[in-house]
Design a protein around this motif. Structure first.
Motif, PDB file in Angstrom:
ATOM      1  N   GLU A   1       1.928   7.146  -4.507  1.00 43.72           N
ATOM      2  CA  GLU A   1       2.444   6.007  -3.777  1.00 43.72           C
ATOM      3  C   GLU A   1       3.434   5.261  -4.666  1.00 43.72           C
ATOM      4  O   GLU A   1       3.301   5.208  -5.895  1.00 43.72           O
ATOM      5  CB  GLU A   1       1.310   5.077  -3.367  1.00 43.72           C
TER       6      GLU A   1
ATOM      7  N   LYS B   1      -1.374   1.735  -8.389  1.00 39.23           N
ATOM      8  CA  LYS B   1      -2.658   1.984  -7.743  1.00 39.23           C
ATOM      9  C   LYS B   1      -3.112   3.400  -8.069  1.00 39.23           C
ATOM     10  O   LYS B   1      -2.357   4.340  -7.979  1.00 39.23           O
ATOM     11  CB  LYS B   1      -2.465   1.824  -6.235  1.00 39.23           C
TER      12      LYS B   1
ATOM     13  N   SER C   1      -2.863  -4.050  -4.493  1.00 37.18           N
ATOM     14  CA  SER C   1      -1.758  -3.112  -4.650  1.00 37.18           C
ATOM     15  C   SER C   1      -0.948  -3.387  -5.914  1.00 37.18           C
ATOM     16  O   SER C   1      -0.398  -2.461  -6.509  1.00 37.18           O
ATOM     17  CB  SER C   1      -0.864  -3.161  -3.415  1.00 37.18           C
TER      18      SER C   1
ATOM     19  N   THR D   1      -4.181  -1.796  -0.542  1.00 33.65           N
ATOM     20  CA  THR D   1      -3.586  -0.847   0.413  1.00 33.65           C
ATOM     21  C   THR D   1      -4.604  -0.464   1.494  1.00 33.65           C
ATOM     22  O   THR D   1      -4.253  -0.282   2.655  1.00 33.65           O
ATOM     23  CB  THR D   1      -3.130   0.411  -0.332  1.00 33.65           C
ATOM     24  N   HIS D   2      -5.835  -0.323   1.111  1.00 31.72           N
ATOM     25  CA  HIS D   2      -6.915  -0.014   2.053  1.00 31.72           C
ATOM     26  C   HIS D   2      -7.946  -1.127   1.973  1.00 31.72           C
ATOM     27  O   HIS D   2      -8.886  -1.052   1.191  1.00 31.72           O
ATOM     28  CB  HIS D   2      -7.559   1.322   1.710  1.00 31.72           C
TER      29      HIS D   2
END
Length: 1198
Positions: A1177, A1142, A951, A971-972
């Motif tokens: 984001e 990101k 991130s 983040t994922h």
């Protein structure tokens, strides 16, 4: 062997009494016989048994009957004679038994309530009608009552009572608000069969002051309204606030919180109940429960299954509906109300009784004296009906005795009947639930044979045509018919003849040798009679030499030949016509026996000449055209459009055709190629001309087909190579007779707009298609494959009819027939339609999920039975949603996504899934009405994938030989992180990259101090995470270690030298001048370089979609590709907080596709255009630790 068949419709007009059938002895419509033969009365029309009348209109009680002599009528009321003459308000229609009771001038319908029965009587017997119960409809007002407001606590049950007034027939109940809008109903709130409004639990939004119950009385078209009911629902929060404000000094600290509870039944009460229903009716069972959460109702039949195709669930499954119930539907039915806290149930014992219904109804019996016969009356019911017989309206036990009859239960046996045995018998089958009454007469006739065809009738016919020889007859017993040819000929038989049931002899192809005398013999046991008819077969008339087309110069002479051959017994007449009219009265026209000569031809002789040969049996004709040309050519030729035709004449006027003839105008030296005939309808569209037909330019006569009920006028337009002439003057008008329609409406369809109706639509006939006044339509329908009779209704000239009360989504045979004041169109073709759809009943079963990869899954299911779809199957719909990410172990906002698969599919692909996540899905079947119930939720998990980039990556605390790196996890993560990989390399002053160093870092670390670095050196870092599947996207960053103090001091010394200061000032002055020049150029329209830079590096969030594949284009450039592995150029700066945003985004699958949210093919490929949205984001990080000192600025500048 004799051949028998029915005469075709085309020959029906040639024969009398074709309707007589030997199997049913009917009296022919012969005036003499109608005066002589007797027949007992037969009731042909009567009012229904339970007759509810409108108290505002006259009461009409129907009773029609036929018989010979015509019957007389009498009435009883409540079992006693009803003297019509003593009541001025009661009259009987002429030649009828129908009563008309005048109550519109002060009369009271209630005064005529009672049980009425009609008797039709003549010398042969008496027939009686059903007992007709007359009751006026009632729509009383609601009794006045004070309606108290309802105060209910949130979550509690509530019942709003309607208690409508008792009407006749019972009213239809519905709830609406003050705006006449129906109150919404659902599983929680619904109306019961008794009209009450039930709330399983109330919510704050149920608060309103206008709950109004309405009662609609259809018979009188009136609606009564109950006083509005006010409902106030107190929520727990508002109740506690009120209590705390008003009762703070007491020991009561607030209302109890909203608590869930198990179901209990609001209706019916208790655990068991009983229900009796009659065979053939609709069985309605109801269970309404309260509870929190709202209970769900389920129905079962103990010891059996609910009948397929006859069971329906209504009112959100609170009502079980079984249509056409029979004794087999008796039994115990259980409703179960269930919510997560428990369940309750109620058992209803259903008993199916049956009013009497026919097994074999008695039928009229026609006998001759001495014959035997039986009347059979068989009926069934529950309880079994009692069979009783009456004769001429009197119980047979007290009726006059007849030795020819014997009563044996449901059968009357007749033996050796005599004429005095004629009577009307009534069979009554009754039990406690109703009765059936049927009249059947026994008519004993003793009639010797009679032949109704005139004697010695002569039939003449042309050879090779069918010959029909009549022998209309009557007798009792039914006579046998035989035909003979010649005086002493033998009986006719074989394939050369067809013997029809009505006595007619047909010779399908008559030849010359068919000529002769034919004898018809009719015999029964009472006698024999015969009649002779004569047949003559003639040779056809033929033209053996026809006139031929001639071109003749003006002043010459011409001859047309016409030689005929004919039967020597027929005297033909030959007529010559010019242009379908009489020949001019002119001595130049000379008619010989076989020819026509025209002397000294003039221009007026130009035209069509027809030879017509007529006999009394046939007619033939032949035509030829005469063209008259100029004797000498004219040197100056002018070409132009033709002159208009003239002298239009209408001849041979028939119902469906007419002959139009005309004289052509001058062709203006360009031969006429064709004539165009137009017509006008002076009745419907006066002044509007329509194309009718066109003929060749040599033809001046045409036979025109006409439509009935049209006021025709015609005009003719001549056409040559130059153009069209002006229209001729209009012909005289010709009004064709009205006729029955020739065709029926097209485009007949049957669809349903509601679950219980069938909407029949069609394209109405237009214009001429009506064929006459009073156009209407006979709409007929019946349920397919169940053996029902057709139900028909006649409607006005509309294009739609709605059939109510149909079963849900069943096929219907439909036909729409046109009719007008003169009769019906031909029998229409049948089409198949369906009544309205309802929501599917069952959910797909055996749902299975096969994981293809971390972002794609394949779903399988079993199709639902088509009979449970209750509509046109449109496909299956998958609802799916992410429950949680397995790596984050926290729930997220549930966003359901939908995919629709058209047709009877049994599998589909789910693309765009997130790796390493837990999902749930269910499948529903979809029809034209909507979705069916969902299958049980299916849980499945996606495997791990590669992670997204970390991130953020932040570099701080630079020293001479170390830097501190801090980062955030992806983040994922898309799985379980196993490690991070850090790669870095130095960058020298010429921007060349040094050797690449790689470090593997445990997954649980979030920072790292990197030591043993070179001082005052720029480094580039590459950082990414890994799962067991592989490495994710990397994130890059650059940072610089600080220099040592000695070099820093040297640089400070240089910076304090005068020459250096002067150099810096000169550079600053040059920069200022450059800025001024740029500002001037920009104001003059020049393109500012910074703008070009912005254009070249636009925000990737707003980049347009790629044109080739419809997806969002990814922001990339050649420079950015290279910069991933290059040092920053001189003068470039990283963001001040050393944080990299990101770049990937979460594309929701909801942004794809079709249907509710999207649609995919079986393999998961998209249908339609990608229209996804990306969400930005927030960037993370802190301020850079690199100080903006003059030394750093100098290093960057240099």
């Amino acid at each position: 062997m004799m051949t028998k068949k029915t005469i075709s419709a085309s020959r029906a007009s040639l024969i009398l009494f074709l309707c007589q059938m030997i199997t049913a002895l009917e009296v022919p419509l012969d005036p003499i016989l109608l005066k002589e033969l007797s027949q007992p009365p037969t009731i042909t029309q009567q009012s229904p048994k339970d007759y509810i009348v409108d108290p505002r209109e006259n009461i009409v009680i129907q009773c029609e009957a036929k018989g010979k002599p015509p019957p007389s009528f009498s009435w009883t009321r409540n079992g006693t004679h009803f003297d019509i003459d003593k009541d001025a308000r009661v009259t009987v229609k002429p030649n009828s038994g129908t009563l008309v009771i005048n109550i519109m001038n002060g009369g009271k319908a209630e005064a005529y309530e009672g049980v009425y029965q009609c008797t039709a009587r003549n010398e042969r017997g008496a027939a009686i009608s059903n007992n007709i119960v007359i009751r006026p409809s009632r729509s009383p007002l609601w009794t006045k009552e004070k309606v108290e407001p309802k105060h209910v606590r949130e979550g509690d049950p509530l019942v709003l009572h309607c208690s409508p007034p008792v009407g006749l027939p019972p009213p239809i109940i519905f709830w609406m608000d003050n705006s006449f809008q129906r109150l919404p109903q659902n599983e929680r709130v619904s109306q019961g069969l008794n009209g009450d409004l039930y709330f399983s639990n109330v919510k704050p939004e149920d608060t309103r002051e206008d709950y109004i119950c309405y009662a609609r009385f259809n018979h009188t078209q009136t609606i009564q309204q109950k006083q509005p009911i006010s409902v106030k629902v107190f929520s727990m929060d508002s109740l506690n606030e009120t209590i705390s404000a008003n009762l703070s000094d007491t020991g009561f600290y607030g209302a109890k919180p909203l608590t869930e509870r198990r179901p209990t039944l609001l209706t019916p009460v208790g655990s068991t109940s009983n229900k009796v229903e009659l065979r053939g009716n609709v069985l309605l069972l109801e269970c309404i429960a309260e509870g929190l959460p709202t209970p769900v109702i389920r129905w079962i039949k103990e010891g059996g299954e609910l009948p397929i195709n006859r069971t329906f669930f209504e009112n959100f499954k609170k009502t079980l509906k079984i249509i056409e119930v029979s004794e087999a539907d008796s039994g115990k039915y259980k409703c179960v109300a269930r919510n997560p806290l428990g369940s309750t149930h109620h058992t209803i014992t259903v008993t199916v009784k049956a009013a009497p219904y026919w097994i074999t109804a008695p039928r009229n019996l026609v006998l001759s004296p001495g014959e035997d016969g039986t009347l059979i009356c068989r009926a069934n019911g529950n309880p079994k009906p009692n069979i009783s017989w009456l004769t001429n309206g009197v119980p047979i036990a007290i009726a006059p005795e007849d030795p020819s009859r014997k009563v044996d239960g449901d059968t009357i046996i007749f033996s050796d009947v005599q004429e005095r045995s004629s009577a009307v018998y009534q069979c009554n089958a009754s039990n406690e639930y109703g009765y059936l009454l049927a009249n059947a007469f026994v008519n004993v006739l003793a009639e010797p044979p009679r032949i109704l065809t005139p004697a010695n009738k002569l039939y003449q016919i042309i050879a090779n045509n069918p010959a029909l020889l009549d022998c209309a007859f009557f007798g009792s017993p039914v006579p046998e018919i035989e035909w003979f040819k010649g005086v002493k000929g033998s009986i006719l038989h074989g394939d050369l003849y067809v013997f029809h049931d009505n006595g007619t002899l047909e010779i399908p192809v008559a030849q010359k040798d068919s000529t002769g005398t034919y004898t018809c013999v009719a015999r029964n046991k009472l006698g024999k009679v015969q009649n002779e008819v004569h047949l003559e077969v003639k040779d056809p008339t033929m033209i053996i030499k026809q006139p031929e087309y001639k071109i003749i110069q003006k002043g010459g002479q011409v001859s047309f030949e016409c030689t005929i051959k004919h039967d020597r017994t027929l005297m033909p007449t030959i007529t010559w016509l010019k242009d379908n009219g009489e020949l001019p009265v002119d001595e130049r026209f000379i008619i010989h026996k076989d020819s026509l000569a025209i002397m000294n031809v003039t221009d007026k002789d130009d035209g069509t000449y027809t030879c017509v040969a007529n006999t009394t049996l046939d007619s033939v004709s032949a035509s030829a055209v005469l063209t008259v040309v100029a004797a000498t050519p004219t040197p100056a030729i002018i070409y132009d459009r033709p002159d208009p035709p003239f002298d239009l004449e209408l001849t041979d006027q028939l119902e469906r055709s007419i002959q139009l003839s005309w004289i052509p105008g001058y062709d203006n030296n360009s031969p006429i190629t064709n004539f165009v005939i137009e017509y006008e309808d002076g009745m419907r569209e006066p002044g509007v001309w329509h194309y009718q037909t066109e003929v060749h330019g040599t033809q001046t006569t045409v036979q025109l087909k006409l439509s009935p009920y049209v006021n025709y006028s015609f005009r003719v337009i001549a056409v040559n190579e130059i153009g069209r002439s002006q229209p001729s003057e209009a012909s005289e008008q010709y009004l064709t007779k009205a006729a029955k329609p020739d065709e029926n409406p097209s485009g007949v369809q049957g669809i349903g707009s509601e679950p219980d109706n069938l909407v029949i639509i069609w394209e109405p006939l237009k214009g001429f298609q009506s064929n006459g006044p009073g156009l209407q339509y006979k709409v007929s329908w019946r349920q397919k494959d169940v053996g029902d009779e057709w139900t028909s209704v006649i409607v006005a000239n509309v294009s739609k009819y709605i059939v109510s009360g149909t079963p849900t989504f069943v096929p219907y045979e439909i036909k729409v027939q046109a009719l007008n004041d003169l009769g019906y169109a031909p029998e229409p073709a049948e089409v198949i339609g369906h009544s309205g759809e309802d929501l599917p009943m069952v959910a797909p079963g055996n749902v299975q999920v096969h994981i293809v990869n971390s972002t794609l899954a394949k779903v399988h299911w079993d199709p639902v039975p088509l009979k449970t779809v209750r509509g046109h199957l449109q496909g299956y719909r998958i609802y799916y949603w992410k429950v949680q990410s397995l790596s984050k172990r926290r729930r997220r906002h549930v966003e359901k996504k939908i995919l629709t698969f058209s047709g009877n599919k049994t599998h589909g692909m789910l693309p765009g899934l997130e790796p390493y996540s837990s999902y749930k899905l269910n499948v529903r079947v979809v029809n034209g009405k909507g979705e069916g119930p969902a299958s049980p939720d299916k849980l499945f998990k996606t495997p791990e994938g590669v992670p997204s980039s970390p991130s953020f990556l932040k570099i701080s605390n630079p020293t001479l030989d170390s830097l501190t790196l801090e980062w955030g996890p992806p983040t994922h993560p898309n799985g379980v992180l196993i490690a991070y990989t850090l790669k870095f390399q130095p960058i020298n002053s010429t921007h060349e990259l040094g050797p690449l160093i790689e470090i593997r870092i445990p997954a649980n670390e979030t920072s790292l101090i990197l030591s043993n670095l070179n001082y005052s050196t720029r480094y580039k870092f590459y950082f990414y995470a890994q799962t067991s599947v592989g490495s994710g996207s990397q994130i890059t960053e650059e940072a610089v270690t600080i220099m040592d103090e000695a070099m820093a001091s040297r640089q400070v010394d240089i910076a304090t030298q005068g020459w250096f200061i002067g150099l810096m000032c000169a550079v600053a002055l040059l920069i200022l001048i450059l800025l001024i020049v740029c500002f001037i150029r920009r104001n003059k329209g020049g393109k500012y370089p910074v703008k070009e830079k912005e254009d070249a590096h636009a925000d990737p969030e707003i980049q347009p979609m790629k044109e080739d594949d419809g997806t969002f284009g990814e922001y990339r450039s050649l420079e950015s590709d290279a910069e991933d592995h290059k040092p920053l150029k001189k003068g470039s700066r990283t963001p001040s907080d050393r944080t990299v945003k990101k770049e990937d985004s979460d594309d929701s699958l909801v942004d794809y596709g079709e249907g509710v949210n999207g649609q995919f093919n079986e393999d998961g490929s998209f249908i339609g255009q990608y229209s996804g949205k990306k969400e930005k984001e927030p960037a993370e990080g802190n301020e850079s630790s690199e100080a903006p000192s003059p030394v750093n600025a100098m290093n960057s500048f240099v």
